[in-house]
Scaffold this active site. Structure first.
Site, PDB file in Angstrom:
ATOM      1  N   MET A 179       0.871  -1.176   0.000  1.00 10.73           N
ATOM      2  CA  MET A 179       0.000   0.000   0.000  1.00 10.73           C
ATOM      3  C   MET A 179       0.908   1.226   0.000  1.00 10.73           C
ATOM      4  O   MET A 179       1.902   1.237  -0.701  1.00 10.73           O
ATOM      5  CB  MET A 179      -0.953  -0.032   1.198  1.00 10.73           C
ATOM      6  CG  MET A 179      -2.079  -1.053   1.083  1.00 10.73           C
ATOM      7  SD  MET A 179      -3.486  -0.555   0.054  1.00 10.73           S
ATOM      8  CE  MET A 179      -4.440   0.431   1.171  1.00 10.73           C
ATOM      9  N   GLN A 206      -7.017  -2.784  -7.834  1.00  9.50           N
ATOM     10  CA  GLN A 206      -8.106  -2.900  -6.867  1.00  9.50           C
ATOM     11  C   GLN A 206      -9.405  -2.349  -7.457  1.00  9.50           C
ATOM     12  O   GLN A 206     -10.453  -3.005  -7.407  1.00  9.50           O
ATOM     13  CB  GLN A 206      -7.756  -2.140  -5.584  1.00  9.50           C
ATOM     14  CG  GLN A 206      -6.620  -2.740  -4.782  1.00  9.50           C
ATOM     15  CD  GLN A 206      -6.244  -1.888  -3.577  1.00  9.50           C
ATOM     16  OE1 GLN A 206      -6.595  -0.721  -3.493  1.00  9.50           O
ATOM     17  NE2 GLN A 206      -5.520  -2.465  -2.641  1.00  9.50           N
ATOM     18  N   THR A 262       0.505  -4.647   4.529  1.00  7.33           N
ATOM     19  CA  THR A 262      -0.817  -4.131   4.207  1.00  7.33           C
ATOM     20  C   THR A 262      -1.857  -5.166   4.585  1.00  7.33           C
ATOM     21  O   THR A 262      -1.622  -6.364   4.419  1.00  7.33           O
ATOM     22  CB  THR A 262      -0.943  -3.796   2.700  1.00  7.33           C
ATOM     23  OG1 THR A 262      -2.324  -3.853   2.301  1.00  7.33           O
ATOM     24  CG2 THR A 262      -0.174  -4.767   1.836  1.00  7.33           C
ATOM     25  N   ASN A 263      -3.004  -4.715   5.091  1.00  9.44           N
ATOM     26  CA  ASN A 263      -4.119  -5.633   5.367  1.00  9.44           C
ATOM     27  C   ASN A 263      -4.813  -6.050   4.076  1.00  9.44           C
ATOM     28  O   ASN A 263      -5.017  -7.233   3.808  1.00  9.44           O
ATOM     29  CB  ASN A 263      -5.138  -4.959   6.293  1.00  9.44           C
ATOM     30  CG  ASN A 263      -4.650  -4.835   7.722  1.00  9.44           C
ATOM     31  OD1 ASN A 263      -4.910  -5.693   8.557  1.00  9.44           O
ATOM     32  ND2 ASN A 263      -3.952  -3.744   8.014  1.00  9.44           N
ATOM     33  N   THR A 264      -5.179  -5.058   3.257  1.00  3.98           N
ATOM     34  CA  THR A 264      -5.997  -5.314   2.072  1.00  3.98           C
ATOM     35  C   THR A 264      -5.364  -6.334   1.138  1.00  3.98           C
ATOM     36  O   THR A 264      -6.047  -7.237   0.630  1.00  3.98           O
ATOM     37  CB  THR A 264      -6.259  -4.007   1.300  1.00  3.98           C
ATOM     38  OG1 THR A 264      -6.936  -3.085   2.159  1.00  3.98           O
ATOM     39  CG2 THR A 264      -7.096  -4.251   0.061  1.00  3.98           C
ATOM     40  N   CYS A 321      -6.263  -1.375   8.642  1.00  3.54           N
ATOM     41  CA  CYS A 321      -5.532  -0.810   7.508  1.00  3.54           C
ATOM     42  C   CYS A 321      -4.270  -0.233   8.108  1.00  3.54           C
ATOM     43  O   CYS A 321      -4.335   0.471   9.132  1.00  3.54           O
ATOM     44  CB  CYS A 321      -6.347   0.258   6.793  1.00  3.54           C
ATOM     45  SG  CYS A 321      -5.409   1.158   5.540  1.00  3.54           S
ATOM     46  N   THR A 322      -3.145  -0.508   7.519  1.00  2.00           N
ATOM     47  CA  THR A 322      -1.876  -0.141   8.146  1.00  2.00           C
ATOM     48  C   THR A 322      -1.678   1.363   8.233  1.00  2.00           C
ATOM     49  O   THR A 322      -0.795   1.830   8.955  1.00  2.00           O
ATOM     50  CB  THR A 322      -0.699  -0.798   7.402  1.00  2.00           C
ATOM     51  OG1 THR A 322      -0.859  -0.631   5.986  1.00  2.00           O
ATOM     52  CG2 THR A 322      -0.635  -2.277   7.713  1.00  2.00           C
ATOM     53  N   GLU A 323      -2.522   2.151   7.546  1.00  2.00           N
ATOM     54  CA  GLU A 323      -2.427   3.609   7.647  1.00  2.00           C
ATOM     55  C   GLU A 323      -3.260   4.200   8.782  1.00  2.00           C
ATOM     56  O   GLU A 323      -3.015   5.340   9.199  1.00  2.00           O
ATOM     57  CB  GLU A 323      -2.860   4.279   6.329  1.00  2.00           C
ATOM     58  CG  GLU A 323      -1.833   4.245   5.210  1.00  2.00           C
ATOM     59  CD  GLU A 323      -1.776   2.917   4.479  1.00  2.00           C
ATOM     60  OE1 GLU A 323      -0.808   2.677   3.751  1.00  2.00           O
ATOM     61  OE2 GLU A 323      -2.704   2.094   4.651  1.00  2.00           O
TER      62      GLU A 323
END
Length: 230
Positions: free
Chosen positions: A10, A52, A83-85, A196-198
């Site tokens: 990400m 995506q 990243t999670n997604t 979400c890593t952000e």
């Protein structure tokens, strides 16, 4: 010490957080001048984000899989996808590798179980909140998952992509996230996953009344545990 393969999938901001936290934790545990053994690959997120939006997940998996293979060939002992997604394509990435992937959902579930959480709110990109690749793992561990309304899902997703992925931290967006988390508390959530890593750039434990499970921090901790394991 094992070598960690860091795969950024990400925004680069979250990859920086992983790199920093893993090195800090290693130094805290070992002292002296110790730091982590890391091989790092960072991809162009514009390319991934277009995949995506176009629902071309197989194409994004191919991009990340080839990068992951290069990390293995460079000497990584296991892979951490930052990243999670993009764990949606973790099975496809795994097909390129003979080394294991430290899955972010598995690491988070272990933390939830340790804290005896029975119902948890999940915040992240719309893909993470609405699709099964992530939340189904949590449900299968017998933890109930709460996700926001459709309108709030769009709000959370918009803040992630339009602001946090660009390093913008806005007070009004923090207020929106807190309001969503308050809805989760009313619905009986005992904790909230910053999936979400952000999001950890925006929300911290002091902002909310229930335990915060920051997946970037959890994943980094588990990566160090695995790197230092005999």
């Amino acid at each position: 010490m094992k070598t960690i393969g860091l795969l950024g999938g990400m925004s680069w901001e979250s990859t920086v957080t992983y790199y920093t936290r893993i090195n800090e934790i290693v130094n805290q545990k070992l002292g002296g001048l110790h730091s982590a053994k890391i091989k790092l690959a960072s991809v162009d997120f514009e390319e991934i984000e277009k995949c995506q939006v176009a629902n071309e997940w197989e194409k994004s998996g191919e991009i990340l899989g080839k990068e992951a293979l290069q990390l293995e060939q460079a000497g990584a002992d296991f892979l951490v996808i930052c990243t999670n997604t993009m764990h949606k394509v973790a099975p496809q990435i795994a097909d390129y590798l003979s080394i294991p992937i430290l899955h972010i959902a598995d690491a988070t579930i272990a933390e939830l179980q340790e804290k005896d959480i029975k119902k948890v709110a999940l915040l992240g990109t719309k893909y993470t909140m609405t699709q099964d690749f992530y939340k189904q793992k949590i449900i299968e561990s017998e933890i109930e998952v709460w996700i926001p309304t459709e309108e709030d899902i769009e709000t959370v997703n918009q803040i992630i992509f339009d602001e946090l992925c660009h390093g913008k931290i806005l007070s009004e967006s923090k207020a929106k996230f807190i309001a969503v988390i308050e809805q989760a508390v009313k619905a009986g959530a005992e904790g909230v996953i910053l999936g979400c890593t952000e999001i950890g750039l925006l929300i911290q434990q002091m902002d909310v009344t229930i335990p915060v499970f920051d997946t970037t921090e959890i994943h980094s901790q588990k990566a160090v545990e695995q790197a230092l394991a005999e």
